[in-house]
Each structure stands twice: as structure tokens, then as C-alpha cells.
Design a protein around this motif. Structure first.
Motif, PDB file in Angstrom:
ATOM      1  N   SER A 244      -1.423  -2.024   6.613  1.00  0.00           N
ATOM      2  CA  SER A 244      -0.311  -2.230   7.637  1.00  0.00           C
ATOM      3  C   SER A 244       0.266  -3.689   7.497  1.00  0.00           C
ATOM      4  CB  SER A 244      -0.947  -2.141   8.917  1.00  0.00           C
ATOM      5  OG  SER A 244      -2.028  -2.795   9.339  1.00  0.00           O
ATOM      6  N   ARG A 245      -0.234  -4.631   6.518  1.00  0.00           N
ATOM      7  CA  ARG A 245       0.458  -5.837   6.399  1.00  0.00           C
ATOM      8  C   ARG A 245       0.284  -6.294   4.847  1.00  0.00           C
ATOM      9  NH1 ARG A 245      -3.463  -9.198   5.536  1.00  0.00           N
ATOM     10  NH2 ARG A 245      -5.612  -9.102   6.330  1.00  0.00           N
ATOM     11  N   VAL A 246       0.890  -6.954   4.424  1.00  0.00           N
ATOM     12  CA  VAL A 246       0.929  -7.787   2.914  1.00  0.00           C
ATOM     13  C   VAL A 246      -0.413  -8.432   2.749  1.00  0.00           C
ATOM     14  CG1 VAL A 246       1.564  -9.200   1.368  1.00  0.00           C
ATOM     15  CG2 VAL A 246       3.406  -8.175   2.709  1.00  0.00           C
ATOM     16  N   LEU A 247      -1.045  -8.163   1.863  1.00  0.00           N
ATOM     17  CA  LEU A 247      -2.532  -8.607   1.718  1.00  0.00           C
ATOM     18  C   LEU A 247      -2.540 -10.206   1.243  1.00  0.00           C
ATOM     19  CD1 LEU A 247      -4.149  -5.608  -0.020  1.00  0.00           C
ATOM     20  CD2 LEU A 247      -4.400  -6.229   2.394  1.00  0.00           C
ATOM     21  N   GLN A 248      -3.587 -10.957   1.580  1.00  0.00           N
ATOM     22  CA  GLN A 248      -3.523 -12.431   1.440  1.00  0.00           C
ATOM     23  C   GLN A 248      -4.702 -12.593   0.448  1.00  0.00           C
ATOM     24  OE1 GLN A 248      -0.914 -14.293   2.727  1.00  0.00           O
ATOM     25  NE2 GLN A 248      -0.162 -12.362   3.656  1.00  0.00           N
ATOM     26  N   GLU A 249      -4.796 -13.708   0.147  1.00  0.00           N
ATOM     27  CA  GLU A 249      -5.803 -14.180  -1.078  1.00  0.00           C
ATOM     28  C   GLU A 249      -7.127 -14.023  -0.431  1.00  0.00           C
ATOM     29  OE1 GLU A 249      -5.847 -14.575  -4.619  1.00  0.00           O
ATOM     30  OE2 GLU A 249      -4.013 -15.312  -4.190  1.00  0.00           O
ATOM     31  N   THR A 250      -7.263 -14.449   0.730  1.00  0.00           N
ATOM     32  CA  THR A 250      -8.630 -14.343   1.503  1.00  0.00           C
ATOM     33  C   THR A 250      -9.203 -12.933   1.847  1.00  0.00           C
ATOM     34  OG1 THR A 250      -7.617 -14.730   3.396  1.00  0.00           O
ATOM     35  CG2 THR A 250      -8.652 -16.656   2.402  1.00  0.00           C
ATOM     36  N   ASP A 251      -8.154 -12.025   1.730  1.00  0.00           N
ATOM     37  CA  ASP A 251      -8.818 -10.616   1.904  1.00  0.00           C
ATOM     38  C   ASP A 251      -9.588  -9.910   0.664  1.00  0.00           C
ATOM     39  OD1 ASP A 251      -7.053 -10.414   4.600  1.00  0.00           O
ATOM     40  OD2 ASP A 251      -5.314  -9.781   3.288  1.00  0.00           O
ATOM     41  N   SER A 252     -10.556  -9.258   1.400  1.00  0.00           N
ATOM     42  CA  SER A 252     -11.516  -8.669   0.389  1.00  0.00           C
ATOM     43  C   SER A 252     -12.026  -7.263   0.912  1.00  0.00           C
ATOM     44  CB  SER A 252     -12.756  -9.608   0.260  1.00  0.00           C
ATOM     45  OG  SER A 252     -13.668  -9.087  -0.777  1.00  0.00           O
ATOM     46  N   PRO A 253     -11.211  -6.356   0.466  1.00  0.00           N
ATOM     47  CA  PRO A 253     -11.456  -5.003   0.840  1.00  0.00           C
ATOM     48  C   PRO A 253     -12.828  -4.506   0.201  1.00  0.00           C
ATOM     49  CG  PRO A 253      -9.983  -5.006  -0.610  1.00  0.00           C
ATOM     50  CD  PRO A 253      -9.884  -6.398  -0.382  1.00  0.00           C
TER      51      PRO A 253
ATOM     52  N   THR B  35      -9.428   2.848   2.186  1.00  0.00           N
ATOM     53  CA  THR B  35      -8.212   3.313   1.272  1.00  0.00           C
ATOM     54  C   THR B  35      -8.151   2.240   0.211  1.00  0.00           C
ATOM     55  OG1 THR B  35      -7.046   4.521   2.889  1.00  0.00           O
ATOM     56  CG2 THR B  35      -5.659   3.898   1.024  1.00  0.00           C
ATOM     57  N   LEU B  36      -8.086   1.052   0.569  1.00  0.00           N
ATOM     58  CA  LEU B  36      -7.937  -0.100  -0.480  1.00  0.00           C
ATOM     59  C   LEU B  36      -9.190  -0.096  -1.193  1.00  0.00           C
ATOM     60  CD1 LEU B  36      -6.823  -3.107   2.021  1.00  0.00           C
ATOM     61  CD2 LEU B  36      -5.233  -1.994  -0.063  1.00  0.00           C
ATOM     62  N   HIS B  37     -10.317   0.220  -0.612  1.00  0.00           N
ATOM     63  CA  HIS B  37     -11.710   0.303  -1.609  1.00  0.00           C
ATOM     64  C   HIS B  37     -11.457   1.432  -2.628  1.00  0.00           C
ATOM     65  CE1 HIS B  37     -15.794  -0.138  -2.809  1.00  0.00           C
ATOM     66  NE2 HIS B  37     -16.025   1.143  -2.432  1.00  0.00           N
ATOM     67  N   THR B  38     -11.129   2.459  -2.007  1.00  0.00           N
ATOM     68  CA  THR B  38     -10.941   3.622  -2.922  1.00  0.00           C
ATOM     69  C   THR B  38     -10.026   3.508  -4.281  1.00  0.00           C
ATOM     70  OG1 THR B  38     -11.759   5.173  -1.201  1.00  0.00           O
ATOM     71  CG2 THR B  38     -10.416   6.007  -2.987  1.00  0.00           C
ATOM     72  N   PHE B  39      -8.903   3.052  -3.739  1.00  0.00           N
ATOM     73  CA  PHE B  39      -7.730   2.651  -4.770  1.00  0.00           C
ATOM     74  C   PHE B  39      -8.422   1.765  -5.682  1.00  0.00           C
ATOM     75  CE2 PHE B  39      -3.483   3.785  -2.763  1.00  0.00           C
ATOM     76  CZ  PHE B  39      -3.685   4.943  -2.524  1.00  0.00           C
ATOM     77  N   GLY B  40      -8.754   0.817  -5.385  1.00  0.00           N
ATOM     78  CA  GLY B  40      -9.427  -0.209  -6.284  1.00  0.00           C
ATOM     79  C   GLY B  40     -10.740   0.182  -7.081  1.00  0.00           C
ATOM     80  N   TRP B  41     -11.440   1.045  -6.591  1.00  0.00           N
ATOM     81  CA  TRP B  41     -12.568   1.766  -7.271  1.00  0.00           C
ATOM     82  C   TRP B  41     -11.960   2.565  -8.366  1.00  0.00           C
ATOM     83  CZ3 TRP B  41     -13.773   6.884  -8.310  1.00  0.00           C
ATOM     84  CH2 TRP B  41     -15.144   7.095  -9.026  1.00  0.00           C
ATOM     85  N   MET B  42     -11.014   3.587  -8.082  1.00  0.00           N
ATOM     86  CA  MET B  42     -10.171   4.193  -9.301  1.00  0.00           C
ATOM     87  C   MET B  42      -9.791   3.494 -10.125  1.00  0.00           C
ATOM     88  SD  MET B  42      -8.813   7.194  -6.448  1.00  0.00           S
ATOM     89  CE  MET B  42      -7.962   8.389  -7.834  1.00  0.00           C
ATOM     90  N   THR B  43      -8.909   2.586  -9.783  1.00  0.00           N
ATOM     91  CA  THR B  43      -8.296   1.635 -10.794  1.00  0.00           C
ATOM     92  C   THR B  43      -9.438   0.722 -11.813  1.00  0.00           C
ATOM     93  OG1 THR B  43      -6.433   1.185  -9.532  1.00  0.00           O
ATOM     94  CG2 THR B  43      -6.708  -0.401 -11.302  1.00  0.00           C
ATOM     95  N   SER B  44     -10.312   0.472 -11.222  1.00  0.00           N
ATOM     96  CA  SER B  44     -11.446  -0.370 -11.905  1.00  0.00           C
ATOM     97  C   SER B  44     -11.904   0.543 -12.978  1.00  0.00           C
ATOM     98  CB  SER B  44     -12.471  -1.028 -11.072  1.00  0.00           C
ATOM     99  OG  SER B  44     -11.852  -1.995 -10.229  1.00  0.00           O
ATOM    100  N   VAL B  45     -12.425   2.016 -12.509  1.00  0.00           N
ATOM    101  CA  VAL B  45     -12.997   2.819 -13.321  1.00  0.00           C
ATOM    102  C   VAL B  45     -12.295   3.258 -14.532  1.00  0.00           C
ATOM    103  CG1 VAL B  45     -14.089   5.190 -13.518  1.00  0.00           C
ATOM    104  CG2 VAL B  45     -14.734   3.662 -11.479  1.00  0.00           C
ATOM    105  N   ASN B  46     -11.009   3.375 -14.031  1.00  0.00           N
ATOM    106  CA  ASN B  46      -9.869   3.783 -15.179  1.00  0.00           C
ATOM    107  C   ASN B  46     -10.159   2.458 -16.430  1.00  0.00           C
ATOM    108  OD1 ASN B  46      -8.041   5.710 -16.178  1.00  0.00           O
ATOM    109  ND2 ASN B  46      -6.553   4.192 -15.571  1.00  0.00           N
TER     110      ASN B  46
END
Length: 357
Positions: free
Chosen positions: A271-280, A293-304
Motif C-alpha cells: 500500500s506504499r512505495v517500498l523504502q531501502e530499509t524495508d525487508s519483506p 505477497t511481497l515474499h511470494t513474488f520475491g521467491w518466484m523471481t529468485s527461483v526463476n
């Protein structure tokens, strides 16, 4: 500190404490304030002067496209909001409310809620990406005669300082693949809707053409808007990459982006723009759903990436039939909406689906 009890979501083992805002009175943000007719847009000498840097005018493009295509969408379902184009204005509304249309350079107040809330910054990566998902399909709808009955004359305004970054009324010469796929989508609707095919087959055909066009627009945006990513944190850049990558999955599965389904999948977006200190998935001021959602999206991209693009290609191979695509959509729902679903099982599920193709 005041705590608010979270409301349980039916059918899901998740809770909602905070979520992205994607609707207003049941429709996309400011939907009712956007022009609903081509004649309501600014005109001069019989030419529609379209300003896509005004949020209401971008929303108007979506209203016009949805209204014009609704007569051909009966195969989507009996409701009034089953048109799969609803996903586009909902995405735009989420970008507005989450601050992603604001000028990320800070040079102007464009997009800031306190001063210029309906301004879309030309320097915003998200505003640029959406340009390719609004202006290009709208021009294609006009070219196909779906909007304007083949009589409309348009002039798209581009920002003088960034004119080279944006196609205008001649997008077909800059992004021929995207424009042609959108034209094909709009031109095919009448033929498909009038065919003797079953509603399920019609629906699958329409969604296939629409997602082919959307992915072509995203491909165009990925290259054209790349220079605007420098204005964001590494965390937001990673999310942008994952967001683009997610299009490959929803597109290949022919996701039915009705208003209701789109809201369901967009509500857990950040719901907001992510900042450098954000760590999902441990961002304190975002909800469990947003973190998931952020964790899942990141996992799919990393595995790919780890598999050299194999995850995406496996997914596309697995979506080999209407029945397989239905399973794919169910799998996406589990991945995004059910935090109890083991993401590690995705490869096994896809491998099994591919063997049955």
C-alpha cells in the motif's frame, strides 16, 4: 497504543489489518468522476485532446473501453463487472493510492495528495508502465472502431521534457507488436462472441487474446521505462521486477481479471512505495497479507533466476489446455492468498502438470 482486532477473511487462513486501497464505492478509484463518453474529453477543432497525465482522463480511457466491449463479454459470466478489462483501472487506482504515480525525483508536487492528487508524473516508472497499458490499448480500440465508431480523431499529449520516452498518436510505429495485438483483441471480440463455441471456449479465447496484448504492452514498458527505475530504492526495484514477472504467470493461465477477482488479488499488494530499509516479509507497517505477497513474488523471481528462467518456462508449458489453465489459476490463488501453502511444492506441481500435457 491502540490496537484494532483484525477481521478474518472467509476461506483463507489470513487476517487483514491493513490493505492496499483499490476501490471506492465498489469501483476503481474516482471512477464516477471520470468522463464516460468520448465527447466529454477535451476537444478542439473536432480532435480529442487526450491528456494521459491526468488520472481522470486515463480512467476515462478504461471506462470507454469497458463500456464499448461489454456487449461482447456475455461469455465471461452473468454479472455486470465480469469484463476482464476491469483489472486495468483497478491497477491504476492502486498505483494512485499507494503513491506510485507521484514524481519520484521530488522536483515537482505532481501526484502528491495534498497539492496535485490527479497528476501522473512522467518521471514515475509506474506511471510510465501504465501508459503502455492505457494509451496503447485505447488507441488500438479507436483504430479497431470499437471506441469512436471509426470516426474519432485523437491527439495524445506528451510531456515536452520526456517526449522521446512516450509514443503518442503514432504508437504503432514505436510499439507495433503491442498495438497489433490489442487491435486483434478488439477486432476479434464480435466474431468470438457471435460464434457457435461454448461460453467456456469463448471465454478462454478472449482471455488469451487479452493477455497476449497485455504482455506485449508490459514488454514495451519494460524497455521504454527502464531508465525511470533509478529513482527508486533497491527494494522497490525488486518489487517492480517481480510485478513484471508475475504478468507471465497470470497471463499464461488466462486469469479472468473481473472486478471482483482483480480486487481479491490486488488488495494484498503493498500500500506504499517500498523504502531501502524495508525487508519483506518483516515490514512492520504493512499487513501480513502485503508481506506475504511481497515474499511470494520475491521467491518466484529468485527461483526463476536461479533456474535460468526455467520456472517461468515450466509454467508456460504447463498451461497447455483450458483445464490446465484452470489448475494454474487455482495454484496462483494458493500462492498469493494462502500463507499456509508451501511454495516449495510449486515445482513438483508444475512438473506433474507438464507430464499430462
Amino acid at each position: 497504543m491502540h490496537f484494532i482486532r483484525c477481521a478474518a477473511v472467509a476461506g483463507l487462513l489470513v487476517t487483514i489489518c491493513r490493505a492496499a486501497v483499490v476501490t471506492e464505492n465498489g469501483f476503481p478509484i474516482l471512477w464516477e468522476k471520470a468522463p464516460a463518453l468520448l465527447s466529454e474529453l477535451p476537444q478542439a477543432d473536432g480532435v480529442v485532446k487526450l491528456d494521459p497525465w491526468d488520472y481522470l482522463q486515463r480512467t476515462a480511457m478504461y471506462r470507454l473501453m469497458i463500456n464499448a466491449t461489454d456487449p461482447f463479454m456475455s461469455s465471461m459470466g452473468p454479472g455486470a463487472t465480469e469484463n476482464p478489462l476491469w483489472g486495468l483501472p483497478l491497477q491504476l487506482g492502486w498505483k494512485l493510492k499507494s503513491g506510485r504515480l507521484v514524481d519520484p525525483t521530488g522536483v515537482s508536487t505532481c501526484g502528491q495528495e495534498s497539492s496535485d492528487p490527479v497528476c501522473i508524473a512522467a518521471s514515475s516508472w509506474w506511471g510510465c508502465a501504465n501508459y503502455h497499458l492505457s494509451v496503447i490499448p485505447f488507441l488500438a480500440a479507436v483504430e479497431a472502431g470499437v471506441v469512436g465508431d471509426g470516426q474519432a480523431k485523437l491527439e495524445v499529449q506528451v510531456p515536452a521534457e520526456l517526449a522521446s520516452d512516450y509514443c503518442s498518436s503514432t504508437c504503432s510505429s514505436v510499439h507495433p507488436d503491442a498495438v497489433q495485438k490489442w487491435v486483434t483483441f478488439f477486432q476479434s471480440l464480435k466474431t468470438i462472441s457471435a460464434s457457435e463455441a461454448s461460453d467456456d471456449d469463448k471465454k478462454d479465447q478472449i482471455l488469451g487474446l487479452m493477455w497476449s496484448a497485455q504482455l506485449a504492452s508490459l514488454d514495451a514498458a519494460s524497455s521504454t521505462c527502464a531508465n525511470k527505475m533509478t529513482h527508486y530504492s533497491s527494494t522497490e526495484k525488486s518489487f517492480i521486477e517481480s510485478w513484471l514477472n508475475s504478468g507471465q504467470y497470470v497471463g499464461a493461465s488466462h486469469f479472468h481479471s473481473s472486478l471482483e477477482k482483480s480486487v481479491q488479488f490486488m488488495t494484498p499488494l503493498p500500500s506504499r512505495v517500498l523504502q531501502e530499509t524495508d525487508s519483506p516479509p518483516k515490514i512492520a507497517d504493512l499487513s501480513a497479507e502485503e508481506n506475504h505477497t511481497l515474499h511470494t513474488f520475491g521467491w518466484m523471481t529468485s527461483v526463476n533466476k536461479l533456474l535460468g528462467g526455467t520456472l517461468t518456462s515450466m509454467w508456460q508449458r504447463a498451461m497447455c489446455s483450458a483445464a490446465a489453465r484452470a489448475k494454474g489459476r487455482a495454484l496462483l490463488e494458493d500462492l498469493v492468498l494462502n500463507p499456509q501453502f508451501p511454495t516449495s511444492s510449486m515445482l513438483g506441481v508444475l512438473t506433474e502438470m507438464i507430464t499430462k500435457c
